[in-house]
Design a protein around this motif. Sequence first.
Motif, short mmCIF file in Angstrom:
data_model
loop_
_atom_site.label_atom_id
_atom_site.label_comp_id
_atom_site.label_asym_id
_atom_site.label_seq_id
_atom_site.Cartn_x
_atom_site.Cartn_y
_atom_site.Cartn_z
N PRO A 194 0.90 -3.50 -6.61
CA PRO A 194 0.13 -3.03 -7.90
C PRO A 194 0.74 -1.62 -8.05
O PRO A 194 1.70 -0.94 -7.69
CB PRO A 194 -1.01 -2.98 -7.16
N GLY A 195 -0.04 -1.09 -9.32
CA GLY A 195 0.36 0.19 -9.49
C GLY A 195 -0.53 0.69 -10.65
O GLY A 195 -0.75 0.11 -11.56
N VAL A 196 -1.01 2.04 -10.48
CA VAL A 196 -2.00 2.80 -11.26
C VAL A 196 -1.51 4.12 -11.12
O VAL A 196 -1.16 4.64 -10.24
CB VAL A 196 -3.57 2.65 -10.91
N GLY A 197 -1.41 4.80 -12.53
CA GLY A 197 -0.78 6.17 -12.36
C GLY A 197 0.42 6.42 -13.21
O GLY A 197 0.81 5.74 -14.01
N GLU A 198 1.17 7.50 -12.77
CA GLU A 198 2.33 7.86 -13.41
C GLU A 198 3.59 7.37 -12.65
O GLU A 198 3.84 7.60 -11.58
CB GLU A 198 2.26 9.49 -13.39
N ALA A 199 4.71 7.02 -13.51
CA ALA A 199 5.92 6.37 -12.65
C ALA A 199 6.55 7.19 -11.97
O ALA A 199 6.89 6.83 -10.89
CB ALA A 199 6.77 5.92 -14.14
N GLY A 200 6.77 8.60 -12.51
CA GLY A 200 7.66 9.34 -11.44
C GLY A 200 6.80 9.71 -10.01
O GLY A 200 7.65 9.59 -9.16
N SER A 201 5.76 10.06 -10.03
CA SER A 201 4.88 10.38 -8.71
C SER A 201 5.10 8.99 -7.89
O SER A 201 5.02 9.03 -6.45
CB SER A 201 3.65 10.73 -8.93
N ALA A 202 4.71 7.77 -8.55
CA ALA A 202 4.62 6.44 -7.85
C ALA A 202 6.12 6.39 -7.19
O ALA A 202 5.97 5.69 -6.20
CB ALA A 202 4.19 5.47 -8.72
N MET A 203 7.26 6.40 -8.00
CA MET A 203 8.21 6.26 -7.63
C MET A 203 8.50 7.19 -6.26
O MET A 203 9.31 6.80 -5.25
CB MET A 203 9.34 6.36 -8.27
N ARG A 204 8.16 8.46 -6.42
CA ARG A 204 8.36 9.55 -5.25
C ARG A 204 7.56 8.91 -3.89
O ARG A 204 8.35 9.01 -2.82
CB ARG A 204 7.72 10.83 -5.72
N MET A 205 6.47 8.23 -4.09
CA MET A 205 5.76 7.87 -3.01
C MET A 205 6.62 6.68 -2.38
O MET A 205 6.67 6.35 -1.16
CB MET A 205 4.47 7.40 -3.27
N LEU A 206 6.98 5.90 -3.27
CA LEU A 206 7.71 4.48 -2.81
C LEU A 206 9.10 5.20 -1.85
O LEU A 206 9.41 4.55 -0.82
CB LEU A 206 8.27 3.63 -3.87
N ARG A 207 9.97 6.10 -2.42
CA ARG A 207 11.19 6.35 -1.68
C ARG A 207 10.60 7.12 -0.41
O ARG A 207 11.34 7.07 0.47
CB ARG A 207 11.71 7.48 -2.67
N SER A 208 9.46 8.04 -0.35
CA SER A 208 8.91 8.72 0.81
C SER A 208 8.95 7.57 1.85
O SER A 208 8.70 8.18 3.21
CB SER A 208 7.82 9.59 0.66
N THR A 209 8.58 6.51 1.71
CA THR A 209 8.18 5.48 2.74
C THR A 209 9.29 4.35 2.84
O THR A 209 9.19 3.74 3.65
CB THR A 209 6.87 4.56 2.16
N GLY A 210 10.28 4.62 2.07
CA GLY A 210 11.48 3.55 2.19
C GLY A 210 11.27 2.27 1.53
O GLY A 210 12.15 1.43 1.48
N LEU A 211 10.10 2.32 0.94
CA LEU A 211 9.87 0.81 0.18
C LEU A 211 10.59 0.54 -0.92
O LEU A 211 10.78 -0.46 -1.52
CB LEU A 211 8.41 0.72 -0.21
N ASP A 259 0.80 -0.95 -0.12
CA ASP A 259 0.09 0.15 0.06
C ASP A 259 0.73 1.45 0.14
O ASP A 259 1.47 1.35 1.05
CB ASP A 259 -1.01 0.03 1.26
N TYR A 260 1.07 1.94 -1.20
CA TYR A 260 1.79 3.22 -1.26
C TYR A 260 1.16 4.37 -1.97
O TYR A 260 1.56 5.22 -2.60
CB TYR A 260 3.14 2.83 -1.77
N GLY A 261 -0.16 4.10 -1.90
CA GLY A 261 -1.12 5.25 -2.47
C GLY A 261 -1.22 5.22 -4.04
O GLY A 261 -1.62 6.28 -4.80
N ALA A 262 -0.79 4.45 -4.65
CA ALA A 262 -0.68 4.35 -6.25
C ALA A 262 -1.43 2.99 -6.66
O ALA A 262 -0.72 2.32 -7.71
CB ALA A 262 0.71 4.39 -6.76
#
Length: 197
Positions: free
Chosen positions: A45-62, A7-10
């Motif tokens: 999972p993943g839906v949306g734009e790659a750049g913003s999704a990676m930023r969300m992953l990085r912000s959580t350390g995932l 669960d990373y918001g994407a």
Amino acid sequence: MKIVIIDYGAGNIQSIKFAIKRLGYEAVLSSNEDEIRQADKVIFPGVGEAGSAMRMLRSTGLDKVIPTLKQPVLGICLGMQLMCDHSEEGDTQGLGIFKADVKRFDNSVKVPQIGWNQITNLETHLFDNVQNEEYVYLVHSYYVPECIDEIARTEYGVNYSTALHRDNFYGVQFHPEKSSKTGEQILKNFLNLDLRN
């Protein structure tokens, strides 16, 4: 069996949860590292734009956690693309699990590709009891060119890798949770994977 959906918001999370429930299992949504590591199976999972999704992953350390997982991991749609080295979408550095770069479809085809298309050249136990040229459901503007990690292929203007595998990591460009009986079988196969096989 403990199944965790990252669960990373994407994520297209609810439809995946329902698909797993239809197979007789419960899936837990989590961004907690310990819970993810303790799972028997992990879905990314993943839906949306790659750049913003990676930023969300990085912000959580995932972004550091996912490549080090040892159990079977299934990336779906953008999740699979983020597991690659790089994406043209937003000039995004990926997790580097699959040795491939993600490209945008050119203007010779309608973008995004939306709807049903066939999968061929099926390999690994992920596609047990799935016939060659079965139809699956896709929604995407970016694709993985044919590569060393390919375990299934689709044609849309070009032949591209619609499923990938390396070690304990699997990825599918299509949405198994929206791909009727074929997708259900693929999800069932993933949940039945034994890394000793």
